[in-house]
Design a protein around this motif. Structure first.
Motif, mmCIF file in Angstrom:
data_model
loop_
_atom_site.group_PDB
_atom_site.id
_atom_site.type_symbol
_atom_site.label_atom_id
_atom_site.label_comp_id
_atom_site.label_asym_id
_atom_site.label_seq_id
_atom_site.Cartn_x
_atom_site.Cartn_y
_atom_site.Cartn_z
ATOM 1 N N ASN A 1 0.855 -1.174 0.000
ATOM 2 C CA ASN A 1 0.000 0.000 0.000
ATOM 3 C C ASN A 1 0.897 1.231 0.000
ATOM 4 O O ASN A 1 1.371 1.650 1.044
ATOM 5 C CB ASN A 1 -0.901 -0.016 1.235
ATOM 6 C CG ASN A 1 -2.347 0.132 0.878
ATOM 7 O OD1 ASN A 1 -2.686 0.413 -0.261
ATOM 8 N ND2 ASN A 1 -3.207 -0.049 1.854
ATOM 9 N N VAL A 2 1.137 1.784 -1.165
ATOM 10 C CA VAL A 2 2.019 2.925 -1.304
ATOM 11 C C VAL A 2 1.206 4.211 -1.184
ATOM 12 O O VAL A 2 0.166 4.354 -1.815
ATOM 13 C CB VAL A 2 2.755 2.879 -2.659
ATOM 14 C CG1 VAL A 2 3.507 4.156 -2.923
ATOM 15 C CG2 VAL A 2 3.681 1.684 -2.709
ATOM 16 N N VAL A 3 1.697 5.104 -0.367
ATOM 17 C CA VAL A 3 1.061 6.419 -0.240
ATOM 18 C C VAL A 3 1.507 7.260 -1.434
ATOM 19 O O VAL A 3 2.708 7.378 -1.697
ATOM 20 C CB VAL A 3 1.463 7.102 1.090
ATOM 21 C CG1 VAL A 3 0.886 8.499 1.179
ATOM 22 C CG2 VAL A 3 1.029 6.249 2.275
ATOM 23 N N PRO A 4 0.563 7.834 -2.183
ATOM 24 C CA PRO A 4 0.946 8.632 -3.351
ATOM 25 C C PRO A 4 1.821 9.813 -2.959
ATOM 26 O O PRO A 4 1.598 10.452 -1.931
ATOM 27 C CB PRO A 4 -0.385 9.132 -3.905
ATOM 28 C CG PRO A 4 -1.445 8.325 -3.257
ATOM 29 C CD PRO A 4 -0.884 7.813 -1.979
ATOM 30 N N THR A 5 2.811 10.095 -3.790
ATOM 31 C CA THR A 5 3.628 11.280 -3.615
ATOM 32 C C THR A 5 2.915 12.434 -4.308
ATOM 33 O O THR A 5 2.519 12.319 -5.465
ATOM 34 C CB THR A 5 5.015 11.081 -4.238
ATOM 35 O OG1 THR A 5 5.649 9.971 -3.589
ATOM 36 C CG2 THR A 5 5.872 12.324 -4.100
ATOM 37 N N THR A 6 2.739 13.528 -3.587
ATOM 38 C CA THR A 6 2.135 14.724 -4.164
ATOM 39 C C THR A 6 3.073 15.901 -3.924
ATOM 40 O O THR A 6 3.946 15.856 -3.049
ATOM 41 C CB THR A 6 0.747 15.021 -3.551
ATOM 42 O OG1 THR A 6 0.881 15.178 -2.145
ATOM 43 C CG2 THR A 6 -0.235 13.888 -3.861
ATOM 44 N N TYR A 7 2.883 16.935 -4.704
ATOM 45 C CA TYR A 7 3.762 18.104 -4.651
ATOM 46 C C TYR A 7 2.940 19.370 -4.488
ATOM 47 O O TYR A 7 1.803 19.452 -4.951
ATOM 48 C CB TYR A 7 4.597 18.198 -5.930
ATOM 49 C CG TYR A 7 5.512 17.021 -6.149
ATOM 50 C CD1 TYR A 7 6.843 17.072 -5.765
ATOM 51 C CD2 TYR A 7 5.050 15.853 -6.745
ATOM 52 C CE1 TYR A 7 7.696 15.992 -5.973
ATOM 53 C CE2 TYR A 7 5.887 14.767 -6.954
ATOM 54 C CZ TYR A 7 7.208 14.842 -6.567
ATOM 55 O OH TYR A 7 8.045 13.770 -6.779
ATOM 56 N N GLN A 8 3.540 20.364 -3.871
ATOM 57 C CA GLN A 8 2.928 21.673 -3.710
ATOM 58 C C GLN A 8 3.025 22.461 -5.021
ATOM 59 O O GLN A 8 3.893 22.182 -5.857
ATOM 60 C CB GLN A 8 3.624 22.450 -2.582
ATOM 61 C CG GLN A 8 3.457 21.809 -1.212
ATOM 62 C CD GLN A 8 1.998 21.735 -0.802
ATOM 63 O OE1 GLN A 8 1.260 22.702 -0.913
ATOM 64 N NE2 GLN A 8 1.576 20.563 -0.338
ATOM 65 N N PRO A 9 2.162 23.461 -5.218
ATOM 66 C CA PRO A 9 2.155 24.231 -6.477
ATOM 67 C C PRO A 9 3.511 24.798 -6.888
ATOM 68 O O PRO A 9 3.861 24.761 -8.078
ATOM 69 C CB PRO A 9 1.136 25.340 -6.202
ATOM 70 C CG PRO A 9 0.185 24.727 -5.218
ATOM 71 C CD PRO A 9 1.057 23.866 -4.332
ATOM 72 N N ALA A 10 4.293 25.298 -5.958
ATOM 73 C CA ALA A 10 5.596 25.871 -6.317
ATOM 74 C C ALA A 10 6.531 24.803 -6.888
ATOM 75 O O ALA A 10 7.272 25.063 -7.842
ATOM 76 C CB ALA A 10 6.229 26.547 -5.105
ATOM 77 N N ALA A 11 6.491 23.606 -6.329
ATOM 78 C CA ALA A 11 7.327 22.512 -6.826
ATOM 79 C C ALA A 11 6.869 22.068 -8.209
ATOM 80 O O ALA A 11 7.691 21.744 -9.075
ATOM 81 C CB ALA A 11 7.295 21.340 -5.852
ATOM 82 N N ILE A 12 5.563 22.066 -8.426
ATOM 83 C CA ILE A 12 5.015 21.708 -9.742
ATOM 84 C C ILE A 12 5.473 22.730 -10.776
ATOM 85 O O ILE A 12 5.937 22.361 -11.866
ATOM 86 C CB ILE A 12 3.482 21.606 -9.684
ATOM 87 C CG1 ILE A 12 3.068 20.448 -8.761
ATOM 88 C CG2 ILE A 12 2.902 21.426 -11.087
ATOM 89 C CD1 ILE A 12 1.598 20.410 -8.421
ATOM 90 N N ASP A 13 5.407 24.011 -10.444
ATOM 91 C CA ASP A 13 5.860 25.069 -11.354
ATOM 92 C C ASP A 13 7.343 24.922 -11.668
ATOM 93 O O ASP A 13 7.764 25.101 -12.823
ATOM 94 C CB ASP A 13 5.587 26.449 -10.760
ATOM 95 C CG ASP A 13 4.100 26.785 -10.676
ATOM 96 O OD1 ASP A 13 3.284 26.113 -11.347
ATOM 97 O OD2 ASP A 13 3.766 27.727 -9.927
ATOM 98 N N THR A 14 8.143 24.593 -10.668
ATOM 99 C CA THR A 14 9.582 24.401 -10.860
ATOM 100 C C THR A 14 9.846 23.241 -11.811
ATOM 101 O O THR A 14 10.680 23.339 -12.718
ATOM 102 C CB THR A 14 10.282 24.158 -9.505
ATOM 103 O OG1 THR A 14 10.094 25.316 -8.686
ATOM 104 C CG2 THR A 14 11.753 23.861 -9.677
ATOM 105 N N ALA A 15 9.144 22.134 -11.616
ATOM 106 C CA ALA A 15 9.318 20.969 -12.487
ATOM 107 C C ALA A 15 8.926 21.301 -13.919
ATOM 108 O O ALA A 15 9.682 21.017 -14.865
ATOM 109 C CB ALA A 15 8.500 19.786 -11.967
ATOM 110 N N ILE A 16 7.778 21.903 -14.109
ATOM 111 C CA ILE A 16 7.300 22.221 -15.460
ATOM 112 C C ILE A 16 8.263 23.183 -16.170
ATOM 113 O O ILE A 16 8.521 23.037 -17.362
ATOM 114 C CB ILE A 16 5.857 22.745 -15.415
ATOM 115 C CG1 ILE A 16 4.921 21.573 -15.057
ATOM 116 C CG2 ILE A 16 5.455 23.397 -16.736
ATOM 117 C CD1 ILE A 16 3.487 21.937 -14.819
ATOM 118 N N ALA A 17 8.835 24.112 -15.431
ATOM 119 C CA ALA A 17 9.796 25.048 -16.024
ATOM 120 C C ALA A 17 11.073 24.337 -16.480
ATOM 121 O O ALA A 17 11.745 24.796 -17.407
ATOM 122 C CB ALA A 17 10.138 26.153 -15.023
#
Length: 145
Positions: free
Chosen positions: A6-22
């Motif tokens: 039972n793996v807990v999903p990894t989620t990210y905060q909006p700033a981290a998502i923006d950093t990744a997409i950039a």
């Protein structure tokens, strides 16, 4: 084989998502290849495409979402089959033009009912199927993916 943990999903905060997409170099169609790998066994499961929205949704929810080029729509892995991918980690390669999506696969990854999409290989000069169908997707009435 997929993990049964039972793996807990990894989620990210909006700033981290923006950093990744950039950091991602999307192609002219706004897509980036994403390789799905089972996080605990290292098995390469499949390759698919992600657009910016799919990357953001995956990182926000912890449930892997791709972009279906054939449907021209988001493809939430497992919506029709129940064979979902839970995000464990999202990695961006050195050039920013390919993603490695470490997942916990529930069920099979391939629409053919096999564990992964890489079930054909050249053997004695011929293309052979080297992995069995695990689940008959037509028999259970499930759509691809």
């Amino acid at each position: 084989m997929p993990s049964t943990a039972n793996v807990v999903p990894t989620t990210y905060q909006p700033a981290a998502i923006d950093t990744a997409i950039a950091a991602i170099q999307f192609d002219a169609q706004g897509l980036v290849p994403a390789i799905a790998q089972q996080h605990d066994s290292g098995e390469i499961l499949m390759m698919a495409w992600m657009d910016r929205d799919a990357v953001a949704e995956t990182m926000r929810t912890g449930r892997v979402c791709y972009w279906s080029r054939s449907r021209q729509a988001p493809w939430r892995k497992g919506d029709t089959s129940g064979h979902i991918q839970t995000l464990v980690d999202l990695r961006i390669d050195c050039d920013g033009d390919t993603l490695l999506v470490l997942v916990d696969q529930t069920g099979v990854a391939c629409h053919t009912g096999r564990h992964n999409c890489f079930f054909r290989a050249i053997r004695d000069g011929a293309l052979e199927t080297i992995a069995p169908v695990v689940i008959d997707m037509e028999k259970i009435g499930k759509d691809q993916g």
